[in-house]
Design a protein around this motif. Sequence first.
Motif, short mmCIF file in Angstrom:
data_model
loop_
_atom_site.label_atom_id
_atom_site.label_comp_id
_atom_site.label_asym_id
_atom_site.label_seq_id
_atom_site.Cartn_x
_atom_site.Cartn_y
_atom_site.Cartn_z
N ALA A 239 0.84 -1.20 0.00
CA ALA A 239 0.00 0.00 0.00
C ALA A 239 0.87 1.25 0.00
N LEU A 240 0.44 2.26 -0.74
CA LEU A 240 1.22 3.48 -0.94
C LEU A 240 0.61 4.65 -0.19
N ALA A 241 1.46 5.43 0.49
CA ALA A 241 1.00 6.61 1.22
C ALA A 241 1.99 7.75 1.01
N PRO A 242 1.98 8.37 -0.18
CA PRO A 242 2.91 9.47 -0.45
C PRO A 242 2.41 10.80 0.12
N LEU A 243 3.34 11.60 0.61
CA LEU A 243 3.05 12.96 1.08
C LEU A 243 4.23 13.85 0.72
N ARG A 244 3.97 14.89 -0.06
CA ARG A 244 5.01 15.87 -0.32
C ARG A 244 5.28 16.67 0.94
N ASP A 245 6.49 17.17 1.05
CA ASP A 245 6.84 17.98 2.21
C ASP A 245 6.38 19.41 1.97
N ASN A 246 5.23 19.77 2.54
CA ASN A 246 4.75 21.15 2.48
C ASN A 246 4.02 21.45 3.78
N PRO A 247 3.78 22.72 4.09
CA PRO A 247 3.17 23.08 5.38
C PRO A 247 1.84 22.39 5.64
N PHE A 248 1.03 22.19 4.62
CA PHE A 248 -0.28 21.57 4.82
C PHE A 248 -0.14 20.11 5.23
N ASN A 249 0.73 19.37 4.54
CA ASN A 249 0.88 17.94 4.83
C ASN A 249 1.55 17.66 6.16
N ARG A 250 2.30 18.63 6.68
CA ARG A 250 2.99 18.39 7.95
C ARG A 250 2.03 18.22 9.12
N PHE A 251 0.78 18.60 8.93
CA PHE A 251 -0.21 18.47 10.01
C PHE A 251 -1.12 17.27 9.81
N LYS A 252 -0.86 16.45 8.81
CA LYS A 252 -1.69 15.27 8.56
C LYS A 252 -1.49 14.22 9.65
N SER A 253 -2.50 13.37 9.81
CA SER A 253 -2.41 12.30 10.79
C SER A 253 -1.94 11.01 10.11
N ASN A 254 -1.83 9.96 10.89
CA ASN A 254 -1.33 8.67 10.40
C ASN A 254 -2.47 7.74 9.98
N ILE A 255 -3.60 8.29 9.55
CA ILE A 255 -4.78 7.47 9.29
C ILE A 255 -4.53 6.42 8.21
N LYS A 256 -3.69 6.74 7.21
CA LYS A 256 -3.40 5.74 6.17
C LYS A 256 -2.68 4.53 6.76
N TYR A 257 -1.81 4.76 7.72
CA TYR A 257 -1.12 3.64 8.38
C TYR A 257 -2.13 2.72 9.06
N LEU A 258 -3.12 3.30 9.72
CA LEU A 258 -4.12 2.49 10.42
C LEU A 258 -4.98 1.72 9.43
N GLU A 259 -5.43 2.39 8.36
CA GLU A 259 -6.31 1.73 7.39
C GLU A 259 -5.58 0.63 6.63
N TYR A 260 -4.38 0.92 6.15
CA TYR A 260 -3.63 -0.08 5.39
C TYR A 260 -3.28 -1.29 6.25
N THR A 261 -2.98 -1.03 7.51
CA THR A 261 -2.64 -2.14 8.41
C THR A 261 -3.85 -3.05 8.62
N LEU A 262 -5.03 -2.46 8.82
CA LEU A 262 -6.23 -3.27 8.99
C LEU A 262 -6.53 -4.08 7.74
N ALA A 263 -6.13 -3.56 6.57
CA ALA A 263 -6.37 -4.27 5.32
C ALA A 263 -5.34 -5.37 5.07
N GLY A 264 -4.35 -5.50 5.96
CA GLY A 264 -3.36 -6.56 5.83
C GLY A 264 -2.24 -6.28 4.86
N ALA A 265 -2.03 -5.00 4.54
CA ALA A 265 -1.00 -4.64 3.56
C ALA A 265 0.28 -4.19 4.25
N ALA A 266 1.39 -4.34 3.55
CA ALA A 266 2.66 -3.75 3.97
C ALA A 266 2.72 -2.36 3.34
#
Length: 451
Positions: A239-266
Amino acid sequence: MNRMKPERKLRILTVCQGETPSTHIRLYDPLGRMEQAGRLQWRKAYLASLSRADLDWADLILLQRLDNPAGFDAIEIAHLYGKPVIYDTDDNWVDPPPEYHPAYVYHSSILVRNTVERYLSKADLVTVSTPALAEAFSRFQDRILVVPNTVDFEPPEPPGREGPCVRIGYAGTRTHDGDFEVVVPALVRLRREFGKRIALVFLGCLPPGLDASEVELWGFSDDYKGYLARLCRLGIQIALAPLRDNPFNRFKSNIKYLEYTLAGAAGVYSRSPAYEGSVQDRITGLLVPHTEEAWYEAVKSLVQEPFLRKRLAAAARRDVAERFPPERTRQAWESAFSTAAREAAGRGRSRAALPSGPRKRKKVLYIGSGFLWPHTYIDEFLVRAFSSLGLEVAFCPLVPTPFYEQTVALYSRFDDRFRESTLLRSLDTVTSKFGVRWVRGGRGVCDPAKV
Protein backbone atom coordinates in the motif's frame (compact mmCIF):
# COMPACT_ATOMS: atom_id res chain seq x y z
CA MET A 1 -39.33 4.66 50.15
CA ASN A 2 -38.23 7.23 47.59
CA ARG A 3 -36.25 5.94 44.69
CA MET A 4 -33.50 8.12 43.31
CA LYS A 5 -33.90 9.00 39.66
CA PRO A 6 -31.09 7.70 37.47
CA GLU A 7 -28.63 10.39 36.45
CA ARG A 8 -29.35 11.68 32.95
CA LYS A 9 -26.64 10.89 30.42
CA LEU A 10 -24.68 13.70 28.81
CA ARG A 11 -26.31 14.83 25.56
CA ILE A 12 -23.87 15.56 22.72
CA LEU A 13 -24.96 17.38 19.55
CA THR A 14 -22.54 17.12 16.61
CA VAL A 15 -22.81 19.73 13.86
CA CYS A 16 -21.05 19.52 10.50
CA GLN A 17 -21.52 20.99 7.03
CA GLY A 18 -21.45 17.55 5.40
CA GLU A 19 -20.22 14.06 6.15
CA THR A 20 -16.63 13.19 5.31
CA PRO A 21 -14.44 10.22 6.30
CA SER A 22 -13.15 12.45 9.10
CA THR A 23 -16.70 12.85 10.41
CA HIS A 24 -17.05 9.09 10.77
CA ILE A 25 -13.54 8.45 12.08
CA ARG A 26 -13.52 11.22 14.67
CA LEU A 27 -17.19 11.63 15.62
CA TYR A 28 -19.76 9.10 14.47
CA ASP A 29 -17.84 5.89 15.17
CA PRO A 30 -16.53 6.72 18.68
CA LEU A 31 -19.68 8.54 19.83
CA GLY A 32 -21.87 5.76 18.47
CA ARG A 33 -19.92 3.19 20.47
CA MET A 34 -20.08 5.35 23.59
CA GLU A 35 -23.85 5.69 23.22
CA GLN A 36 -24.22 1.93 22.83
CA ALA A 37 -22.24 1.48 26.04
CA GLY A 38 -24.60 3.84 27.88
CA ARG A 39 -21.94 6.52 28.42
CA LEU A 40 -23.81 9.37 26.68
CA GLN A 41 -26.63 10.33 24.33
CA TRP A 42 -25.75 11.56 20.87
CA ARG A 43 -27.57 13.37 18.08
CA LYS A 44 -26.18 14.62 14.76
CA ALA A 45 -27.24 17.71 12.83
CA TYR A 46 -26.15 19.52 9.69
CA LEU A 47 -25.40 23.21 9.78
CA ALA A 48 -27.91 24.02 7.03
CA SER A 49 -30.79 22.46 8.98
CA LEU A 50 -29.66 23.16 12.55
CA SER A 51 -32.66 24.12 14.69
CA ARG A 52 -33.19 25.77 18.05
CA ALA A 53 -34.75 22.49 19.23
CA ASP A 54 -31.42 20.74 18.54
CA LEU A 55 -29.55 23.30 20.65
CA ASP A 56 -32.12 23.12 23.46
CA TRP A 57 -31.80 19.31 23.58
CA ALA A 58 -28.01 19.28 23.87
CA ASP A 59 -25.80 19.64 26.92
CA LEU A 60 -22.70 20.12 24.75
CA ILE A 61 -22.29 21.21 21.12
CA LEU A 62 -19.50 19.64 19.06
CA LEU A 63 -18.76 21.47 15.80
CA GLN A 64 -16.56 19.82 13.20
CA ARG A 65 -14.60 21.49 10.39
CA LEU A 66 -17.03 24.38 10.01
CA ASP A 67 -15.86 27.20 7.75
CA ASN A 68 -19.23 28.88 7.21
CA PRO A 69 -20.12 31.76 9.57
CA ALA A 70 -23.70 30.47 9.86
CA GLY A 71 -22.59 28.50 12.92
CA PHE A 72 -21.66 31.57 14.98
CA ASP A 73 -25.28 32.07 16.07
CA ALA A 74 -25.28 28.55 17.53
CA ILE A 75 -22.18 29.38 19.57
CA GLU A 76 -23.77 32.57 20.90
CA ILE A 77 -26.95 30.72 21.92
CA ALA A 78 -24.96 27.92 23.54
CA HIS A 79 -22.85 30.37 25.53
CA LEU A 80 -25.92 32.35 26.54
CA TYR A 81 -27.31 29.23 28.23
CA GLY A 82 -23.97 28.08 29.62
CA LYS A 83 -23.52 25.15 27.24
CA PRO A 84 -19.93 24.27 26.27
CA VAL A 85 -18.85 24.33 22.63
CA ILE A 86 -16.05 22.22 21.13
CA TYR A 87 -14.58 22.85 17.69
CA ASP A 88 -12.93 19.80 16.10
CA THR A 89 -10.73 19.58 13.02
CA ASP A 90 -8.00 17.35 11.61
CA ASP A 91 -6.62 19.71 8.94
CA ASN A 92 -4.93 23.09 9.01
CA TRP A 93 -7.43 25.29 7.16
CA VAL A 94 -6.02 28.47 8.71
CA ASP A 95 -3.27 28.52 6.08
CA PRO A 96 -3.81 27.89 2.35
CA PRO A 97 -3.42 24.29 1.14
CA PRO A 98 -0.95 23.51 -1.69
CA GLU A 99 -1.95 24.66 -5.15
CA TYR A 100 -2.59 21.10 -6.38
CA HIS A 101 -5.27 20.60 -3.71
CA PRO A 102 -8.82 20.71 -5.14
CA ALA A 103 -9.85 23.14 -2.37
CA TYR A 104 -6.92 25.50 -2.95
CA VAL A 105 -8.96 28.39 -4.34
CA TYR A 106 -11.70 28.11 -1.73
CA HIS A 107 -9.43 27.78 1.29
CA SER A 108 -7.05 30.47 0.06
CA SER A 109 -9.80 33.03 0.60
CA ILE A 110 -9.28 35.26 3.62
CA LEU A 111 -13.04 34.99 4.21
CA VAL A 112 -12.85 31.23 4.75
CA ARG A 113 -9.62 31.25 6.74
CA ASN A 114 -10.76 34.13 8.94
CA THR A 115 -13.98 32.25 9.65
CA VAL A 116 -12.02 29.18 10.78
CA GLU A 117 -9.86 31.38 13.01
CA ARG A 118 -12.98 32.82 14.65
CA TYR A 119 -14.37 29.33 15.32
CA LEU A 120 -11.07 28.37 16.93
CA SER A 121 -11.09 31.42 19.20
CA LYS A 122 -14.81 31.32 20.10
CA ALA A 123 -14.95 27.66 21.20
CA ASP A 124 -14.51 26.63 24.82
CA LEU A 125 -12.18 23.88 23.64
CA VAL A 126 -10.53 22.90 20.35
CA THR A 127 -9.82 19.25 19.57
CA VAL A 128 -7.34 18.19 16.89
CA SER A 129 -5.82 14.98 15.57
CA THR A 130 -2.09 15.67 16.06
CA PRO A 131 0.21 17.56 18.46
CA ALA A 132 1.57 19.54 15.50
CA LEU A 133 -1.91 20.84 14.73
CA ALA A 134 -2.41 21.77 18.38
CA GLU A 135 0.78 23.82 18.29
CA ALA A 136 -0.25 25.54 15.05
CA PHE A 137 -3.60 26.62 16.53
CA SER A 138 -2.16 27.75 19.86
CA ARG A 139 -2.04 31.34 18.62
CA PHE A 140 -5.85 31.36 18.45
CA GLN A 141 -6.77 29.19 21.43
CA ASP A 142 -4.94 28.05 24.57
CA ARG A 143 -7.42 25.26 25.36
CA ILE A 144 -6.55 22.54 22.85
CA LEU A 145 -6.73 18.79 23.32
CA VAL A 146 -5.40 16.09 21.00
CA VAL A 147 -8.01 13.43 20.20
CA PRO A 148 -6.07 10.90 18.10
CA ASN A 149 -7.53 9.18 15.08
CA THR A 150 -8.20 5.48 15.45
CA VAL A 151 -10.15 3.09 13.25
CA ASP A 152 -13.03 1.18 14.85
CA PHE A 153 -13.33 -1.76 12.47
CA GLU A 154 -12.92 -5.50 12.84
CA PRO A 155 -10.83 -6.57 9.83
CA PRO A 156 -11.04 -10.01 8.26
CA GLU A 157 -8.17 -12.40 8.66
CA PRO A 158 -5.49 -11.89 5.99
CA PRO A 159 -5.50 -14.55 3.25
CA GLY A 160 -3.21 -17.50 3.83
CA ARG A 161 -2.01 -17.71 0.23
CA GLU A 162 -1.17 -14.92 -2.19
CA GLY A 163 -2.40 -14.73 -5.77
CA PRO A 164 -0.37 -15.02 -8.98
CA CYS A 165 0.63 -11.34 -8.97
CA VAL A 166 1.64 -8.79 -6.35
CA ARG A 167 -1.10 -6.20 -5.82
CA ILE A 168 0.15 -2.64 -5.29
CA GLY A 169 -2.52 -0.15 -4.29
CA TYR A 170 -3.67 3.18 -2.97
CA ALA A 171 -6.91 4.29 -1.32
CA GLY A 172 -7.76 7.97 -1.17
CA THR A 173 -9.03 11.06 -2.95
CA ARG A 174 -7.84 13.56 -5.57
CA THR A 175 -6.51 15.76 -2.78
CA HIS A 176 -3.26 13.78 -3.06
CA ASP A 177 -2.73 14.09 -6.82
CA GLY A 178 0.26 16.36 -6.25
CA ASP A 179 1.74 13.90 -3.75
CA PHE A 180 1.84 11.28 -6.52
CA GLU A 181 3.99 13.32 -8.92
CA VAL A 182 7.16 11.38 -8.04
CA VAL A 183 5.37 8.08 -7.38
CA VAL A 184 3.67 7.72 -10.78
CA PRO A 185 6.98 7.56 -12.74
CA ALA A 186 8.21 4.93 -10.28
CA LEU A 187 5.06 2.85 -10.83
CA VAL A 188 5.42 3.17 -14.61
CA ARG A 189 8.98 1.83 -14.35
CA LEU A 190 7.85 -1.06 -12.16
CA ARG A 191 5.03 -1.89 -14.54
CA ARG A 192 7.47 -1.96 -17.44
CA GLU A 193 9.93 -4.10 -15.49
CA PHE A 194 7.57 -6.65 -13.92
CA GLY A 195 4.71 -6.66 -16.42
CA LYS A 196 1.79 -8.86 -15.37
CA ARG A 197 3.60 -10.01 -12.25
CA ILE A 198 2.23 -6.89 -10.54
CA ALA A 199 -1.22 -5.29 -10.53
CA LEU A 200 -1.95 -1.64 -9.75
CA VAL A 201 -5.12 -1.12 -7.71
CA PHE A 202 -6.69 2.26 -6.89
CA LEU A 203 -9.67 2.86 -4.63
CA GLY A 204 -11.28 6.29 -4.96
CA CYS A 205 -9.23 7.97 -7.68
CA LEU A 206 -6.62 7.49 -10.39
CA PRO A 207 -3.55 9.74 -10.11
CA PRO A 208 -2.68 11.72 -13.26
CA GLY A 209 -0.14 10.04 -15.52
CA LEU A 210 -1.43 6.47 -15.22
CA ASP A 211 -3.35 4.67 -17.96
CA ALA A 212 -6.81 3.67 -16.72
CA SER A 213 -6.78 0.61 -18.98
CA GLU A 214 -3.77 -0.80 -17.13
CA VAL A 215 -5.05 -0.49 -13.55
CA GLU A 216 -7.94 -1.65 -11.39
CA LEU A 217 -10.03 1.37 -10.41
CA TRP A 218 -12.69 1.09 -7.71
CA GLY A 219 -15.13 3.72 -6.52
CA PHE A 220 -15.69 4.78 -2.93
CA SER A 221 -18.44 3.24 -0.87
CA ASP A 222 -21.17 5.51 0.47
CA ASP A 223 -20.11 5.06 4.09
CA TYR A 224 -16.78 4.77 5.84
CA LYS A 225 -17.32 1.23 7.12
CA GLY A 226 -18.21 0.19 3.57
CA TYR A 227 -15.02 1.84 2.33
CA LEU A 228 -12.92 -0.11 4.85
CA ALA A 229 -14.66 -3.36 3.96
CA ARG A 230 -13.96 -2.80 0.27
CA LEU A 231 -10.34 -1.90 0.98
CA CYS A 232 -9.90 -5.16 2.88
CA ARG A 233 -11.52 -7.19 0.08
CA LEU A 234 -9.20 -5.79 -2.60
CA GLY A 235 -6.29 -7.89 -1.34
CA ILE A 236 -3.70 -5.12 -1.63
CA GLN A 237 -0.29 -6.42 -0.53
CA ILE A 238 1.78 -3.24 -0.94
CA ALA A 239 0.00 0.00 0.00
CA LEU A 240 1.22 3.48 -0.94
CA ALA A 241 1.00 6.61 1.22
CA PRO A 242 2.91 9.47 -0.45
CA LEU A 243 3.05 12.96 1.08
CA ARG A 244 5.01 15.87 -0.32
CA ASP A 245 6.84 17.98 2.21
CA ASN A 246 4.75 21.15 2.48
CA PRO A 247 3.17 23.08 5.38
CA PHE A 248 -0.28 21.57 4.82
CA ASN A 249 0.88 17.94 4.83
CA ARG A 250 2.99 18.39 7.95
CA PHE A 251 -0.21 18.47 10.01
CA LYS A 252 -1.69 15.27 8.56
CA SER A 253 -2.41 12.30 10.79
CA ASN A 254 -1.33 8.67 10.40
CA ILE A 255 -4.78 7.47 9.29
CA LYS A 256 -3.40 5.74 6.17
CA TYR A 257 -1.12 3.64 8.38
CA LEU A 258 -4.12 2.49 10.42
CA GLU A 259 -6.31 1.73 7.39
CA TYR A 260 -3.63 -0.08 5.39
CA THR A 261 -2.64 -2.14 8.41
CA LEU A 262 -6.23 -3.27 8.99
CA ALA A 263 -6.37 -4.27 5.32
CA GLY A 264 -3.36 -6.56 5.83
CA ALA A 265 -1.00 -4.64 3.56
CA ALA A 266 2.66 -3.75 3.97
CA GLY A 267 2.84 0.03 3.66
CA VAL A 268 5.34 2.34 2.01
CA TYR A 269 5.13 5.83 3.52
CA SER A 270 6.79 9.15 2.80
CA ARG A 271 9.22 10.12 5.51
CA SER A 272 7.03 12.90 6.90
CA PRO A 273 5.75 14.02 10.33
CA ALA A 274 2.47 12.20 9.67
CA TYR A 275 4.19 8.81 9.74
CA GLU A 276 7.55 9.25 11.45
CA GLY A 277 5.92 9.14 14.88
CA SER A 278 4.04 5.90 14.27
CA VAL A 279 5.64 3.82 11.50
CA GLN A 280 8.88 2.10 12.51
CA ASP A 281 11.07 1.86 9.42
CA ARG A 282 11.59 -1.74 8.23
CA ILE A 283 9.67 -3.00 11.27
CA THR A 284 6.05 -1.95 10.70
CA GLY A 285 6.49 -0.36 7.26
CA LEU A 286 8.95 1.40 4.98
CA LEU A 287 9.68 5.11 5.39
CA VAL A 288 11.18 6.64 2.24
CA PRO A 289 12.37 10.06 1.06
CA HIS A 290 9.85 11.63 -1.29
CA THR A 291 11.80 11.05 -4.51
CA GLU A 292 11.09 8.90 -7.57
CA GLU A 293 14.15 6.72 -7.04
CA ALA A 294 13.41 6.11 -3.36
CA TRP A 295 9.83 5.08 -4.12
CA TYR A 296 10.95 2.84 -6.98
CA GLU A 297 13.52 1.00 -4.85
CA ALA A 298 11.20 0.61 -1.85
CA VAL A 299 8.26 -0.82 -3.78
CA LYS A 300 10.57 -3.02 -5.87
CA SER A 301 12.09 -4.51 -2.72
CA LEU A 302 8.64 -5.49 -1.44
CA VAL A 303 7.67 -6.96 -4.80
CA GLN A 304 10.76 -9.16 -4.77
CA GLU A 305 10.67 -10.12 -1.07
CA PRO A 306 7.36 -11.76 -0.06
CA PHE A 307 8.72 -12.67 3.37
CA LEU A 308 9.48 -8.99 4.09
CA ARG A 309 5.96 -8.01 2.99
CA LYS A 310 4.35 -10.49 5.35
CA ARG A 311 6.65 -9.62 8.23
CA LEU A 312 5.93 -5.89 7.95
CA ALA A 313 2.16 -6.45 7.67
CA ALA A 314 2.06 -8.76 10.70
CA ALA A 315 4.18 -6.43 12.85
CA ALA A 316 2.02 -3.46 11.87
CA ARG A 317 -1.14 -5.32 12.93
CA ARG A 318 0.29 -5.99 16.36
CA ASP A 319 1.47 -2.39 16.66
CA VAL A 320 -1.89 -0.86 15.73
CA ALA A 321 -3.76 -3.19 18.08
CA GLU A 322 -1.48 -2.24 20.98
CA ARG A 323 -0.89 1.49 20.42
CA PHE A 324 -3.97 2.68 18.53
CA PRO A 325 -7.04 0.90 19.94
CA PRO A 326 -10.41 2.64 19.36
CA GLU A 327 -10.90 2.97 23.12
CA ARG A 328 -8.05 5.48 23.12
CA THR A 329 -10.16 7.90 21.07
CA ARG A 330 -13.25 7.33 23.21
CA GLN A 331 -11.30 8.08 26.39
CA ALA A 332 -9.89 11.25 24.81
CA TRP A 333 -13.43 12.41 23.99
CA GLU A 334 -14.58 11.84 27.57
CA SER A 335 -11.67 13.97 28.75
CA ALA A 336 -12.58 16.64 26.17
CA PHE A 337 -16.20 16.76 27.32
CA SER A 338 -15.16 17.20 30.96
CA THR A 339 -12.63 19.90 30.06
CA ALA A 340 -15.11 21.84 27.92
CA ALA A 341 -17.74 21.69 30.66
CA ARG A 342 -15.28 23.13 33.19
CA GLU A 343 -14.30 25.92 30.80
CA ALA A 344 -17.95 26.78 30.15
CA ALA A 345 -18.67 26.89 33.88
CA GLY A 346 -15.67 29.15 34.44
CA ARG A 347 -16.74 31.39 31.58
CA GLY A 348 -20.17 31.76 33.16
CA ARG A 349 -18.66 32.83 36.50
CA SER A 350 -16.30 35.27 34.78
CA ARG A 351 -19.14 36.79 32.80
CA ALA A 352 -21.20 37.30 35.95
CA ALA A 353 -18.28 39.07 37.62
CA LEU A 354 -17.63 41.50 34.77
CA PRO A 355 -18.65 45.09 35.45
CA SER A 356 -21.19 46.71 33.18
CA GLY A 357 -19.76 48.71 30.32
CA PRO A 358 -18.02 48.10 27.01
CA ARG A 359 -16.37 44.73 26.38
CA LYS A 360 -12.59 44.69 26.49
CA ARG A 361 -12.28 42.87 23.17
CA LYS A 362 -13.81 45.06 20.48
CA LYS A 363 -15.20 43.77 17.22
CA VAL A 364 -14.61 45.13 13.74
CA LEU A 365 -17.08 44.47 10.95
CA TYR A 366 -14.95 44.56 7.82
CA ILE A 367 -16.88 44.78 4.55
CA GLY A 368 -14.59 43.71 1.73
CA SER A 369 -14.76 42.76 -1.90
CA GLY A 370 -14.64 39.03 -1.24
CA PHE A 371 -12.85 37.25 -4.05
CA LEU A 372 -11.96 40.15 -6.38
CA TRP A 373 -8.31 40.70 -7.22
CA PRO A 374 -6.42 42.84 -6.16
CA HIS A 375 -8.78 43.59 -3.27
CA THR A 376 -8.23 40.13 -1.79
CA TYR A 377 -4.67 41.16 -0.95
CA ILE A 378 -5.88 44.39 0.66
CA ASP A 379 -8.51 42.41 2.58
CA GLU A 380 -5.82 40.04 3.80
CA PHE A 381 -3.63 42.89 4.97
CA LEU A 382 -6.35 44.80 6.81
CA VAL A 383 -7.90 41.75 8.47
CA ARG A 384 -4.48 40.60 9.70
CA ALA A 385 -3.63 44.12 10.88
CA PHE A 386 -6.84 44.43 12.90
CA SER A 387 -6.33 40.96 14.40
CA SER A 388 -2.76 41.81 15.41
CA LEU A 389 -4.16 44.75 17.40
CA GLY A 390 -6.31 42.38 19.45
CA LEU A 391 -9.55 43.11 17.61
CA GLU A 392 -12.00 40.39 16.60
CA VAL A 393 -12.64 40.78 12.88
CA ALA A 394 -15.90 39.72 11.26
CA PHE A 395 -15.26 39.67 7.51
CA CYS A 396 -18.26 40.31 5.26
CA PRO A 397 -17.65 39.95 1.49
CA LEU A 398 -19.51 41.77 -1.24
CA VAL A 399 -19.29 39.97 -4.58
CA PRO A 400 -21.60 41.46 -7.24
CA THR A 401 -21.57 38.74 -9.90
CA PRO A 402 -21.68 40.87 -13.08
CA PHE A 403 -18.91 43.14 -11.81
CA TYR A 404 -16.87 40.10 -10.77
CA GLU A 405 -17.07 38.61 -14.28
CA GLN A 406 -16.11 41.91 -15.90
CA THR A 407 -13.20 42.39 -13.52
CA VAL A 408 -11.80 38.93 -14.21
CA ALA A 409 -11.96 39.59 -17.94
CA LEU A 410 -10.32 42.98 -17.49
CA TYR A 411 -7.42 41.87 -15.31
CA SER A 412 -6.69 38.85 -17.49
CA ARG A 413 -5.40 41.31 -20.11
CA PHE A 414 -2.60 42.59 -17.89
CA ASP A 415 0.58 40.90 -16.81
CA ASP A 416 1.72 40.30 -13.23
CA ARG A 417 3.95 43.38 -13.16
CA PHE A 418 0.95 45.64 -13.80
CA ARG A 419 -1.05 43.85 -11.12
CA GLU A 420 1.83 44.16 -8.65
CA SER A 421 2.25 47.90 -9.20
CA THR A 422 -1.51 48.45 -8.92
CA LEU A 423 -1.56 46.53 -5.64
CA LEU A 424 1.32 48.53 -4.17
CA ARG A 425 -0.27 51.86 -5.11
CA SER A 426 -3.59 50.73 -3.60
CA LEU A 427 -1.96 49.68 -0.34
CA ASP A 428 0.00 52.93 -0.13
CA THR A 429 -3.20 54.94 -0.58
CA VAL A 430 -5.18 52.99 2.02
CA THR A 431 -2.46 52.81 4.66
CA SER A 432 -1.36 56.45 4.34
CA LYS A 433 -4.96 57.61 4.73
CA PHE A 434 -5.29 55.82 8.06
CA GLY A 435 -1.71 56.37 9.21
CA VAL A 436 -0.86 52.67 9.24
CA ARG A 437 2.56 51.34 8.30
CA TRP A 438 2.62 48.15 6.26
CA VAL A 439 5.37 45.69 5.42
CA ARG A 440 5.16 43.50 2.38
CA GLY A 441 5.21 39.74 3.02
CA GLY A 442 5.16 36.64 0.82
CA ARG A 443 3.03 36.87 -2.32
CA GLY A 444 2.10 40.44 -1.50
CA VAL A 445 0.36 39.42 1.73
CA CYS A 446 1.42 41.39 4.78
CA ASP A 447 2.91 39.75 7.81
CA PRO A 448 0.91 40.93 10.87
CA ALA A 449 3.93 40.33 13.09
CA LYS A 450 5.70 43.16 11.26
CA VAL A 451 2.82 45.65 11.38
